[in-house]
Motif scaffolding. Sequence first.
Motif, PDB file in Angstrom:
ATOM      1  N   ALA A  53      -5.006  14.332   1.706  1.00  0.00           N
ATOM      2  CA  ALA A  53      -5.061  13.821   0.336  1.00  0.00           C
ATOM      3  C   ALA A  53      -3.863  12.919   0.062  1.00  0.00           C
ATOM      4  O   ALA A  53      -3.989  11.851  -0.537  1.00  0.00           O
ATOM      5  N   ALA A  54      -2.687  13.364   0.526  1.00  0.00           N
ATOM      6  CA  ALA A  54      -1.482  12.548   0.356  1.00  0.00           C
ATOM      7  C   ALA A  54      -1.595  11.267   1.172  1.00  0.00           C
ATOM      8  O   ALA A  54      -1.163  10.192   0.735  1.00  0.00           O
ATOM      9  N   ALA A  55      -2.193  11.361   2.357  1.00  0.00           N
ATOM     10  CA  ALA A  55      -2.328  10.192   3.229  1.00  0.00           C
ATOM     11  C   ALA A  55      -3.200   9.117   2.587  1.00  0.00           C
ATOM     12  O   ALA A  55      -2.945   7.921   2.755  1.00  0.00           O
ATOM     13  N   ARG A  56      -4.228   9.528   1.855  1.00  0.00           N
ATOM     14  CA  ARG A  56      -5.069   8.533   1.170  1.00  0.00           C
ATOM     15  C   ARG A  56      -4.245   7.725   0.176  1.00  0.00           C
ATOM     16  O   ARG A  56      -4.375   6.493   0.087  1.00  0.00           O
ATOM     17  N   ASP A  57      -3.380   8.410  -0.570  1.00  0.00           N
ATOM     18  CA  ASP A  57      -2.519   7.711  -1.531  1.00  0.00           C
ATOM     19  C   ASP A  57      -1.531   6.803  -0.805  1.00  0.00           C
ATOM     20  O   ASP A  57      -1.271   5.678  -1.224  1.00  0.00           O
ATOM     21  N   GLU A  58      -0.963   7.303   0.311  1.00  0.00           N
ATOM     22  CA  GLU A  58       0.003   6.521   1.072  1.00  0.00           C
ATOM     23  C   GLU A  58      -0.642   5.270   1.664  1.00  0.00           C
ATOM     24  O   GLU A  58      -0.054   4.186   1.654  1.00  0.00           O
ATOM     25  N   MET A  59      -1.842   5.408   2.175  1.00  0.00           N
ATOM     26  CA  MET A  59      -2.526   4.260   2.775  1.00  0.00           C
ATOM     27  C   MET A  59      -2.878   3.214   1.727  1.00  0.00           C
ATOM     28  O   MET A  59      -2.963   2.025   2.025  1.00  0.00           O
ATOM     29  N   ALA A  60      -3.037   3.645   0.494  1.00  0.00           N
ATOM     30  CA  ALA A  60      -3.337   2.699  -0.587  1.00  0.00           C
ATOM     31  C   ALA A  60      -2.147   1.817  -0.916  1.00  0.00           C
ATOM     32  O   ALA A  60      -2.301   0.785  -1.579  1.00  0.00           O
ATOM     33  N   SER A  61      -0.958   2.197  -0.438  1.00  0.00           N
ATOM     34  CA  SER A  61       0.250   1.418  -0.724  1.00  0.00           C
ATOM     35  C   SER A  61       0.527   0.369   0.345  1.00  0.00           C
ATOM     36  O   SER A  61       1.541  -0.346   0.271  1.00  0.00           O
ATOM     37  N   GLU A  62      -0.350   0.226   1.319  1.00  0.00           N
ATOM     38  CA  GLU A  62      -0.113  -0.686   2.447  1.00  0.00           C
ATOM     39  C   GLU A  62       0.208  -2.109   1.999  1.00  0.00           C
ATOM     40  O   GLU A  62       1.048  -2.789   2.599  1.00  0.00           O
ATOM     41  N   ALA A  63      -0.438  -2.570   0.934  1.00  0.00           N
ATOM     42  CA  ALA A  63      -0.242  -3.949   0.469  1.00  0.00           C
ATOM     43  C   ALA A  63       1.188  -4.214  -0.006  1.00  0.00           C
ATOM     44  O   ALA A  63       1.601  -5.370  -0.114  1.00  0.00           O
ATOM     45  N   GLU A  64       1.962  -3.159  -0.281  1.00  0.00           N
ATOM     46  CA  GLU A  64       3.344  -3.333  -0.728  1.00  0.00           C
ATOM     47  C   GLU A  64       4.284  -3.689   0.417  1.00  0.00           C
ATOM     48  O   GLU A  64       5.426  -4.074   0.189  1.00  0.00           O
ATOM     49  N   PHE A  65       3.807  -3.581   1.654  1.00  0.00           N
ATOM     50  CA  PHE A  65       4.650  -3.780   2.826  1.00  0.00           C
ATOM     51  C   PHE A  65       4.508  -5.198   3.371  1.00  0.00           C
ATOM     52  O   PHE A  65       3.513  -5.873   3.141  1.00  0.00           O
ATOM     53  N   ASP A  66       5.528  -5.629   4.109  1.00  0.00           N
ATOM     54  CA  ASP A  66       5.544  -6.988   4.645  1.00  0.00           C
ATOM     55  C   ASP A  66       4.655  -7.137   5.877  1.00  0.00           C
ATOM     56  O   ASP A  66       4.054  -8.185   6.097  1.00  0.00           O
ATOM     57  N   VAL A  67       4.616  -6.093   6.689  1.00  0.00           N
ATOM     58  CA  VAL A  67       3.896  -6.138   7.960  1.00  0.00           C
ATOM     59  C   VAL A  67       3.166  -4.815   8.154  1.00  0.00           C
ATOM     60  O   VAL A  67       3.698  -3.760   7.820  1.00  0.00           O
ATOM     61  N   THR A  68       1.968  -4.880   8.711  1.00  0.00           N
ATOM     62  CA  THR A  68       1.242  -3.672   9.100  1.00  0.00           C
ATOM     63  C   THR A  68       1.078  -3.665  10.614  1.00  0.00           C
ATOM     64  O   THR A  68       0.675  -4.668  11.208  1.00  0.00           O
ATOM     65  N   ILE A  69       1.421  -2.540  11.224  1.00  0.00           N
ATOM     66  CA  ILE A  69       1.180  -2.325  12.646  1.00  0.00           C
ATOM     67  C   ILE A  69       0.176  -1.181  12.764  1.00  0.00           C
ATOM     68  O   ILE A  69       0.407  -0.100  12.223  1.00  0.00           O
ATOM     69  N   VAL A  70      -0.924  -1.419  13.449  1.00  0.00           N
ATOM     70  CA  VAL A  70      -1.936  -0.383  13.644  1.00  0.00           C
ATOM     71  C   VAL A  70      -1.597   0.398  14.908  1.00  0.00           C
ATOM     72  O   VAL A  70      -1.486  -0.178  15.999  1.00  0.00           O
ATOM     73  N   ASN A  71      -1.434   1.692  14.766  1.00  0.00           N
ATOM     74  CA  ASN A  71      -1.053   2.529  15.901  1.00  0.00           C
ATOM     75  C   ASN A  71      -2.294   3.038  16.629  1.00  0.00           C
ATOM     76  O   ASN A  71      -2.615   4.220  16.611  1.00  0.00           O
ATOM     77  N   ASP A  72      -2.988   2.111  17.300  1.00  0.00           N
ATOM     78  CA  ASP A  72      -4.100   2.519  18.143  1.00  0.00           C
ATOM     79  C   ASP A  72      -3.628   2.810  19.565  1.00  0.00           C
ATOM     80  O   ASP A  72      -4.348   3.396  20.373  1.00  0.00           O
ATOM     81  N   SER A  73      -2.399   2.394  19.863  1.00  0.00           N
ATOM     82  CA  SER A  73      -1.744   2.674  21.143  1.00  0.00           C
ATOM     83  C   SER A  73      -0.249   2.682  20.857  1.00  0.00           C
ATOM     84  O   SER A  73       0.287   1.687  20.355  1.00  0.00           O
ATOM     85  N   LYS A  74       0.437   3.780  21.169  1.00  0.00           N
ATOM     86  CA  LYS A  74       1.859   3.842  20.829  1.00  0.00           C
ATOM     87  C   LYS A  74       2.661   2.814  21.625  1.00  0.00           C
ATOM     88  O   LYS A  74       3.664   2.298  21.140  1.00  0.00           O
ATOM     89  N   GLU A  75       2.207   2.490  22.853  1.00  0.00           N
ATOM     90  CA  GLU A  75       2.895   1.471  23.654  1.00  0.00           C
ATOM     91  C   GLU A  75       2.805   0.115  22.977  1.00  0.00           C
ATOM     92  O   GLU A  75       3.797  -0.606  22.856  1.00  0.00           O
ATOM     93  N   ARG A  76       1.607  -0.256  22.538  1.00  0.00           N
ATOM     94  CA  ARG A  76       1.439  -1.552  21.882  1.00  0.00           C
ATOM     95  C   ARG A  76       2.152  -1.575  20.543  1.00  0.00           C
ATOM     96  O   ARG A  76       2.782  -2.575  20.176  1.00  0.00           O
TER      97      ARG A  76
END
Length: 199
Positions: A157-180
């Motif tokens: 439930a908290a994660a849904r609220d946190e993910m809604a704040s993504e637009a406030e950040f300068d860059v998004t990195i998708v963690n589909d691979s920790k190496e990448r």
Amino acid sequence: MTSHDDARPAARLTVLSGPSGVGKDSVIELIRARSPWTLWLSVSVTTRPRRHYEVDGQHYHFVDRTEFQRLIEQDQLLEWADFAGNLYGTPREPVERHIRLGEAPLLKIDIQGARQVRKAMPDALLVFLAPPSFEELARRLAGRGTEDAQTIARRLAAARDEMASEAEFDVTIVNDSKERAADELVGLFGSRLPAGPLH
């Protein structure tokens, strides 16, 4: 990404945030293992009691509430929060000192802390570490096997609220691979991980 042939980019604070369970610690641990010289990881100050395996100054700077309040009043914290009855904050002076030295400070904090840093240090780069999908985040949290269903539900439930704040950040990195994800994060420091396979 813009290249700089004549000068190294000026150091600035990078803030890494994202929902619980997205893998922030795993990405940071990989960077520190492969290229520890790339970044300086900020150490938080806290009023939480020290656990037997923790080293003061390495895991946290442990202080009492009187000292923490003094740090707040003297504007010595970039951000701070009260979590589960204990106070946590980021000392301002070490971050500013490493920036002056041309090093790349990294601060791993929650969304609320990132908002405070944005006000205190507008030049900071705010990076949001996102899961490939909400379903994958739920799978990772459940896969830990360390929390009951009710706790996981609260985290999601908290994660849904946190993910809604993504637009406030300068860059998004998708963690589909920790190496990448680690390579992409280091790239923001004007550097990269050493060549070769990462395992």
